[in-house]
Design an enzyme around this catalytic site. Sequence first.
Site, short mmCIF file in Angstrom:
data_model
loop_
_atom_site.label_atom_id
_atom_site.label_comp_id
_atom_site.label_asym_id
_atom_site.label_seq_id
_atom_site.Cartn_x
_atom_site.Cartn_y
_atom_site.Cartn_z
N TYR A 49 14.91 96.05 9.95
CA TYR A 49 15.65 94.84 9.60
C TYR A 49 17.13 95.10 9.31
O TYR A 49 17.78 94.30 8.63
CB TYR A 49 14.97 94.13 8.42
CG TYR A 49 13.73 93.36 8.83
CD1 TYR A 49 13.82 92.30 9.74
CD2 TYR A 49 12.48 93.67 8.32
CE1 TYR A 49 12.70 91.58 10.13
CE2 TYR A 49 11.35 92.96 8.71
CZ TYR A 49 11.47 91.92 9.61
OH TYR A 49 10.35 91.21 10.00
N ASN A 112 6.19 84.23 7.20
CA ASN A 112 6.03 83.61 8.53
C ASN A 112 5.19 84.44 9.50
O ASN A 112 5.27 84.28 10.71
CB ASN A 112 7.39 83.21 9.11
CG ASN A 112 8.29 84.41 9.35
OD1 ASN A 112 7.87 85.56 9.17
ND2 ASN A 112 9.51 84.14 9.78
N GLU A 126 13.19 98.54 19.22
CA GLU A 126 12.09 98.42 18.25
C GLU A 126 10.86 99.20 18.70
O GLU A 126 10.19 99.83 17.87
CB GLU A 126 11.77 96.93 18.04
CG GLU A 126 12.90 96.22 17.30
CD GLU A 126 12.70 94.73 17.11
OE1 GLU A 126 13.48 94.12 16.36
OE2 GLU A 126 11.75 94.16 17.70
P1 IDP Z 1 12.94 85.95 13.29
O1 IDP Z 1 11.83 86.72 12.61
O2 IDP Z 1 12.46 84.58 13.73
O3 IDP Z 1 13.63 86.72 14.38
P2 IDP Z 1 15.32 86.42 11.66
O4 IDP Z 1 16.41 85.43 11.47
O5 IDP Z 1 15.59 87.62 12.52
O6 IDP Z 1 14.02 85.62 12.16
O7 IDP Z 1 14.88 86.92 10.23
C1 IDP Z 1 14.00 88.01 10.09
C2 IDP Z 1 12.98 87.69 9.04
O8 IDP Z 1 13.62 87.56 7.77
C3 IDP Z 1 12.24 86.35 9.24
O9 IDP Z 1 11.15 86.44 10.12
C4 IDP Z 1 11.80 86.05 7.83
O10 IDP Z 1 10.64 86.81 7.49
C5 IDP Z 1 12.95 86.58 7.00
N1 IDP Z 1 13.91 85.52 6.67
C6 IDP Z 1 14.85 84.99 7.48
N2 IDP Z 1 15.55 84.02 6.85
C7 IDP Z 1 15.02 83.97 5.61
C8 IDP Z 1 15.32 83.15 4.46
O11 IDP Z 1 16.21 82.30 4.45
N3 IDP Z 1 14.55 83.38 3.34
C9 IDP Z 1 13.57 84.32 3.31
N4 IDP Z 1 13.26 85.09 4.36
C10 IDP Z 1 13.97 84.92 5.49
#
Ligand code: IDP
Length: 149
Positions: A49, A112, A126
């Site tokens: 990440y 998620n 990755e």
């Molecule tokens: P993605 O998984 O759909 O690619 P990204 O924007 O790359 O989304 O963010 C990586 C992960 O970080 C997300 O899957 C989620 O678990 C976490 N994340 C992203 N935005 C937030 C937030 O606003 N609050 C808490 N966790 C977040």
Amino acid sequence: MERTFIMVKPDGVQRNLIGEVISRFEKKGFTLVGLKLLSVSRELAEKHYEVHKERPFFKGLVEFIISAPVTAMVWEGNDVVVSARKMIGATNPITAEPGTIRGDYGVNIGRNLIHGSDAVETAEKEIALWFSDSELVSWQQTITPWLYE
Ligand code: IDP
Ligand code: MG
């Protein structure tokens, strides 16, 4: 053939959704070429990440990913990177469409369920980060002529 990195996150493992995720990718027509259950080190989680390291959710995200086992996978197929992202759905499960994995099973952005590489280049990075060459199996399914013209 294109490959992508998919991870069932700790919440997906705890909620017994490993089989559901594998089943959706199998039924779609993609081929599993790598699979393992593992406890993630802090170092690996932070590297995975890395692009988000300045974001306010980074620390909590890393703590979450290392809190319980994840299932790491590599799937292969035609345009699998984009297709997997569509199957997974939007980052926030509340806005993710029904029919997507996050849309069907999630209710919170920080839980998620699943990760999927966001581009072909990211997928290559990755896959190399999570798997050694010897953990990946190149094989062809006998159904290939029924999947591709
Ligand atoms: P993605 O998984 O759909 O690619 P990204 O924007 O790359 O989304 O963010 C990586 C992960 O970080 C997300 O899957 C989620 O678990 C976490 N994340 C992203 N935005 C937030 C937030 O606003 N609050 C808490 N966790 C977040
Ligand atoms: Mg992302």
